[in-house]
Write an enzyme that holds these catalytic residues in place. Structure first.
Site, PDB file in Angstrom:
ATOM      1  N   HIS A   1       3.680  -6.526   1.236  1.00 11.84           N
ATOM      2  CA  HIS A   1       4.773  -5.731   1.760  1.00 11.84           C
ATOM      3  C   HIS A   1       4.672  -4.213   1.738  1.00 11.84           C
ATOM      4  O   HIS A   1       3.933  -3.852   1.050  1.00 11.84           O
ATOM      5  CB  HIS A   1       6.178  -6.437   1.312  1.00 11.84           C
ATOM      6  CG  HIS A   1       6.418  -5.944  -0.261  1.00 11.84           C
ATOM      7  ND1 HIS A   1       6.099  -6.658  -1.080  1.00 11.84           N
ATOM      8  CD2 HIS A   1       7.209  -4.748  -0.568  1.00 11.84           C
ATOM      9  CE1 HIS A   1       6.044  -6.026  -2.497  1.00 11.84           C
ATOM     10  NE2 HIS A   1       7.042  -5.110  -2.066  1.00 11.84           N
TER      11      HIS A   1
ATOM     12  N   LYS B   1      -0.416  -6.612  -2.774  1.00 11.95           N
ATOM     13  CA  LYS B   1       0.883  -6.413  -2.507  1.00 11.95           C
ATOM     14  C   LYS B   1       0.954  -6.736  -0.804  1.00 11.95           C
ATOM     15  O   LYS B   1       0.212  -6.531  -0.093  1.00 11.95           O
ATOM     16  CB  LYS B   1       1.282  -4.993  -2.353  1.00 11.95           C
ATOM     17  CG  LYS B   1       2.882  -4.728  -2.145  1.00 11.95           C
ATOM     18  CD  LYS B   1       3.072  -3.594  -2.492  1.00 11.95           C
ATOM     19  CE  LYS B   1       4.648  -2.823  -2.041  1.00 11.95           C
ATOM     20  NZ  LYS B   1       4.834  -1.554  -2.274  1.00 11.95           N
TER      21      LYS B   1
END
Length: 216
Positions: free
Chosen positions: A103, A101
């Protein structure tokens, strides 16, 4: 062990363990098929995690936390941590994403930081790919694998003449702890009249592809 038999009984009742003609990932024609993904309701999944907790406690493996590889290991590691806490053993747990991921909190791990001796929870060991990826993740974070807990040891030859579970033990120097083994399944079929008709086919398959090096 009593919990091994209870686990097999639940697996058969839930349809997780089925009998017939199935082709395994290794291309072998198997008379039985185990799909842990079919523990798909609260009661049966709680039971499954309880059996994992019993296997862990019975193994006496020393560990500091649990790790579940995506995807099947994610609910498994959370559920087993809950069942262990119910037995007075409160340990942190973590699992990984398949994709990193970029963010929010970012990264590929969710849960507690990987540290100390980490016990890996998975459903089965076939080619050992999931275990290898888990070990690499654990070591990349400065921790060490403590062992691998699986639902069913099929006791089949892996890449060589020993079982896939034994290969994992030799490769990483950690124990593999099964909730149940093929020997447990054969014993269960032998004294369960409604399923005994499947015993001969399972024994023939064991003779063709099996080993006698159960990891228990």
């Amino acid at each position: 062990m009593t919990f091994s038999r209870d686990f097999i009984e639940l697996s058969c009742r839930k349809g997780v363990l089925r009998f017939g003609t199935f082709v395994t990932k290794a291309g072998r024609v198997s008379p039985y098929f185990f799909n842990a993904g079919l523990f798909d309701d609260g009661a049966s999944f709680s039971g499954l995690c309880g059996f994992y907790a019993q296997a862990i406690l019975g193994s006496r493996v020393t560990f500091d936390m649990l790790f579940g590889p995506a995807y099947k290991g994610i609910p498994l590691v959370a559920g087993t941590a809950i069942r262990l806490a119910g037995e007075g053993v409160n340990v942190p747990f973590a699992f990984n994403r398949k994709e990193t991921k970029d963010h929010g909190e970012g990264g590929m791990l969710i849960g507690a930081p990987l540290k100390g001796r980490v016990l890996i929870l998975d459903d089965v060991i076939s080619a050992g790919t999931s275990v290898r990826e888990s070990v690499n993740i654990i070591r990349a974070h400065g921790a060490e694998p403590a062992g691998v807990v699986i639902a069913l040891d099929r006791m089949e030859r892996g890449q060589g003449e020993i079982s896939a579970a034994r290969e994992v033990e030799g490769m990483y120097g950690v124990p593999v702890v099964p909730v149940a083994t093929l020997e447990d399944l054969i014993a269960y079929l032998g004294d369960t009249p409604e399923l005994e008709a499947n015993l001969a086919a399972v024994q023939v398959y064991r003779d063709a592809y099996g080993t006698h090096d159960a990891v228990r």
